[in-house]
Design a protein around this motif. Structure first.
Motif, mmCIF file in Angstrom:
data_model
loop_
_atom_site.group_PDB
_atom_site.id
_atom_site.type_symbol
_atom_site.label_atom_id
_atom_site.label_comp_id
_atom_site.label_asym_id
_atom_site.label_seq_id
_atom_site.Cartn_x
_atom_site.Cartn_y
_atom_site.Cartn_z
ATOM 1 N N ALA A 27 0.837 -1.193 0.000
ATOM 2 C CA ALA A 27 0.000 0.000 0.000
ATOM 3 C C ALA A 27 0.874 1.246 0.000
ATOM 4 C CB ALA A 27 -0.903 0.006 1.233
ATOM 5 N N GLU A 28 0.355 2.314 -0.568
ATOM 6 C CA GLU A 28 1.086 3.581 -0.575
ATOM 7 C C GLU A 28 1.395 4.012 0.855
ATOM 8 O OE1 GLU A 28 0.390 8.208 -1.905
ATOM 9 O OE2 GLU A 28 -0.801 6.643 -2.864
ATOM 10 N N GLY A 29 2.649 4.369 1.101
ATOM 11 C CA GLY A 29 3.063 4.818 2.431
ATOM 12 C C GLY A 29 3.401 3.699 3.398
ATOM 13 N N GLU A 30 3.268 2.460 2.964
ATOM 14 C CA GLU A 30 3.554 1.322 3.841
ATOM 15 C C GLU A 30 5.059 1.239 4.111
ATOM 16 O OE1 GLU A 30 2.023 -3.260 4.156
ATOM 17 O OE2 GLU A 30 2.114 -2.336 2.190
ATOM 18 N N ASP A 31 5.443 0.991 5.365
ATOM 19 C CA ASP A 31 6.847 0.877 5.724
ATOM 20 C C ASP A 31 7.345 -0.527 5.406
ATOM 21 O OD1 ASP A 31 7.137 3.475 6.722
ATOM 22 O OD2 ASP A 31 6.322 2.891 8.661
ATOM 23 N N VAL A 32 8.528 -0.593 4.783
ATOM 24 C CA VAL A 32 9.131 -1.878 4.434
ATOM 25 C C VAL A 32 10.559 -1.927 4.964
ATOM 26 C CG1 VAL A 32 7.728 -2.206 2.358
ATOM 27 C CG2 VAL A 32 9.934 -1.080 2.181
ATOM 28 N N VAL A 33 11.058 -3.134 5.107
ATOM 29 C CA VAL A 33 12.440 -3.371 5.505
ATOM 30 C C VAL A 33 13.153 -3.967 4.300
ATOM 31 C CG1 VAL A 33 13.962 -4.647 7.062
ATOM 32 C CG2 VAL A 33 11.763 -3.798 7.899
ATOM 33 N N ILE A 34 14.315 -3.430 3.971
ATOM 34 C CA ILE A 34 15.132 -3.961 2.882
ATOM 35 C C ILE A 34 16.458 -4.390 3.491
ATOM 36 C CG2 ILE A 34 16.243 -3.476 0.678
ATOM 37 C CD1 ILE A 34 14.152 -1.241 0.290
ATOM 38 N N ALA A 35 16.759 -5.690 3.372
ATOM 39 C CA ALA A 35 17.985 -6.243 3.952
ATOM 40 C C ALA A 35 18.928 -6.666 2.831
ATOM 41 C CB ALA A 35 17.650 -7.425 4.846
ATOM 42 N N PRO A 36 20.090 -6.007 2.715
ATOM 43 C CA PRO A 36 21.059 -6.412 1.698
ATOM 44 C C PRO A 36 21.814 -7.658 2.141
ATOM 45 C CG PRO A 36 21.898 -4.533 2.924
ATOM 46 C CD PRO A 36 20.516 -4.815 3.447
ATOM 47 N N HIS A 37 22.197 -8.474 1.176
ATOM 48 C CA HIS A 37 22.960 -9.692 1.446
ATOM 49 C C HIS A 37 24.360 -9.553 0.855
ATOM 50 C CE1 HIS A 37 19.307 -11.653 2.823
ATOM 51 N NE2 HIS A 37 18.704 -11.180 1.741
ATOM 52 N N ALA A 38 25.289 -10.340 1.352
ATOM 53 C CA ALA A 38 26.686 -10.265 0.919
ATOM 54 C C ALA A 38 26.838 -10.528 -0.579
ATOM 55 C CB ALA A 38 27.531 -11.256 1.714
ATOM 56 N N TRP A 45 10.491 -7.036 3.077
ATOM 57 C CA TRP A 45 9.260 -7.446 3.738
ATOM 58 C C TRP A 45 8.624 -6.241 4.411
ATOM 59 C CZ3 TRP A 45 14.079 -9.062 5.443
ATOM 60 C CH2 TRP A 45 14.488 -8.599 6.681
ATOM 61 N N ARG A 46 7.333 -6.375 4.719
ATOM 62 C CA ARG A 46 6.607 -5.307 5.410
ATOM 63 C C ARG A 46 7.140 -5.198 6.840
ATOM 64 N NH1 ARG A 46 3.285 -7.861 1.978
ATOM 65 N NH2 ARG A 46 1.904 -6.563 0.708
ATOM 66 N N GLU A 47 7.333 -3.969 7.301
ATOM 67 C CA GLU A 47 7.883 -3.763 8.637
ATOM 68 C C GLU A 47 7.009 -4.437 9.704
ATOM 69 O OE1 GLU A 47 10.080 -0.215 10.941
ATOM 70 O OE2 GLU A 47 8.096 0.267 10.167
ATOM 71 N N ARG A 48 5.708 -4.390 9.530
ATOM 72 C CA ARG A 48 4.808 -4.990 10.521
ATOM 73 C C ARG A 48 4.957 -6.512 10.593
ATOM 74 N NH1 ARG A 48 0.808 -3.861 6.266
ATOM 75 N NH2 ARG A 48 -0.046 -5.845 5.590
ATOM 76 N N GLU A 49 5.619 -7.109 9.585
ATOM 77 C CA GLU A 49 5.822 -8.561 9.561
ATOM 78 C C GLU A 49 7.219 -8.963 10.032
ATOM 79 O OE1 GLU A 49 4.926 -9.412 5.492
ATOM 80 O OE2 GLU A 49 2.762 -9.295 5.811
ATOM 81 N N SER A 50 7.974 -8.028 10.606
ATOM 82 C CA SER A 50 9.352 -8.306 11.006
ATOM 83 C C SER A 50 9.453 -9.455 12.003
ATOM 84 C CB SER A 50 10.011 -7.058 11.582
ATOM 85 O OG SER A 50 10.245 -6.114 10.559
ATOM 86 N N ALA A 51 8.537 -9.522 12.960
ATOM 87 C CA ALA A 51 8.587 -10.606 13.954
ATOM 88 C C ALA A 51 8.390 -11.966 13.284
ATOM 89 C CB ALA A 51 7.533 -10.393 15.029
ATOM 90 N N GLN A 52 7.458 -12.059 12.334
ATOM 91 C CA GLN A 52 7.230 -13.316 11.628
ATOM 92 C C GLN A 52 8.450 -13.701 10.786
ATOM 93 O OE1 GLN A 52 5.027 -10.742 11.714
ATOM 94 N NE2 GLN A 52 2.946 -11.437 11.368
#
Length: 89
Positions: A27-38, A45-52
């Motif tokens: 959704a517009e404005g939704e917070d996401v996490v971007i994790a770079p790999h080596a 993933w969606r920030e609200r899903e970080s625990a999962q």
């Protein structure tokens, strides 16, 4: 593996932005996490899903993970008397 989607990177001010296909359901404005790999890849993933996401990693290490131990984990002796009165950062 699931469906493959293409995305465009474009300039936005002094940054670059990634335009994601609507089919991904963000959704517009939704917070996401971007994790770079080596290896240069990324996970998103969606920030609200970080625990999962964290819990899904539990038990996913290979059988040989840390088979040779942690390596050098020693620490130097500490002079606790000298450090009194110095607040931790």
């Amino acid at each position: 593996m699931g469906n493959e989607y293409r995305a465009k990177v474009f300039k936005s001010g002094n940054s670059v932005a990634l335009r994601l296909p609507k089919q991904l359901g963000f959704a517009e404005g939704e917070d996401v996490v971007i994790a770079p790999h080596a290896d240069g890849s990324f996970s998103l993933w969606r920030e609200r899903e970080s625990a999962q996401v964290l819990m899904s990693l539990y038990g996913s290490m290979s059988e040989g993970f840390m088979a040779e131990g942690r390596g050098d984990t020693g620490q130097d002796a500490r002079d606790w008397a000298h450090d009194r009165g110095v607040a931790a950062a």
